[in-house]
Write a protein that holds these residues in place. Structure first.
Motif, PDB file in Angstrom:
ATOM      1  N   THR A  21       0.844  -1.189   0.000  1.00 53.94           N
ATOM      2  CA  THR A  21       0.000   0.000   0.000  1.00 53.94           C
ATOM      3  C   THR A  21       0.883   1.245   0.000  1.00 53.94           C
ATOM      4  O   THR A  21       2.100   1.154  -0.019  1.00 53.94           O
ATOM      5  N   SER A  22       0.260   2.384   0.065  1.00 54.44           N
ATOM      6  CA  SER A  22       0.969   3.653   0.079  1.00 54.44           C
ATOM      7  C   SER A  22       2.017   3.665   1.191  1.00 54.44           C
ATOM      8  O   SER A  22       1.746   3.191   2.287  1.00 54.44           O
ATOM      9  N   HIS A  25       3.501   1.987  -3.795  1.00 57.13           N
ATOM     10  CA  HIS A  25       2.961   1.732  -5.131  1.00 57.13           C
ATOM     11  C   HIS A  25       3.017   2.986  -5.995  1.00 57.13           C
ATOM     12  O   HIS A  25       2.382   3.066  -7.038  1.00 57.13           O
ATOM     13  N   ARG A  42       7.531  -0.615  -4.606  1.00 58.11           N
ATOM     14  CA  ARG A  42       8.214   0.402  -5.406  1.00 58.11           C
ATOM     15  C   ARG A  42       8.928   1.370  -4.464  1.00 58.11           C
ATOM     16  O   ARG A  42       8.373   1.799  -3.466  1.00 58.11           O
TER      17      ARG A  42
END
Length: 116
Positions: A21-22, A25, A42
């Motif tokens: 999750t944040s 991404h 990421r």
């Protein structure tokens, strides 16, 4: 904050369904850290290189690329452990430590494996 359960409480067959999750991404990142079950986190090579000489040295080696053409670094940590470890130094992330035993595991990975 992360809503993931503690890594030790995750059955082995559910680890692969965890989706980062944040802030893991974000489309403007330049590297993917892939967990042992294939979850892609990421991140930014500059941030990882600043906090870890292991990552800094790793980025000098040729990297496998994904379909998105970003370098992919496969790591042995589960998605739950990787999520929590990355939150300690990733800008915009809030560390999530749901149990008192977990910081020891996370810090061990950060200090001993990645020399952070």
């Amino acid at each position: 904050m992360s809503s993931l359960p503690p890594p030790s409480s995750l059955p082995a067959d559910t680890v692969s369904v965890i989706v980062p999750t944040s802030p893991f991404h974000s489309p403007d990142t330049d590297v993917i850290l892939r967990s042992s079950a294939g979850a892609d986190f990421r991140s930014y090579r500059a941030v990882l290189s600043m906090v870890s000489p292991v990552f800094r040295d790793m980025f000098t080696l040729p990297q496998h690329t994904s379909a998105s053409a970003l370098p992919v670094v496969e790591v042995s940590e589960t998605a739950a452990v990787l999520d929590r470890a990355l939150r300690f130094f990733r800008p915009g992330a809030q560390p999530a430590v749901p149990t008192l035993n977990e910081p020891r595991e996370i810090l061990s990975i950060l200090f001993q494996k990645y020399d952070i």
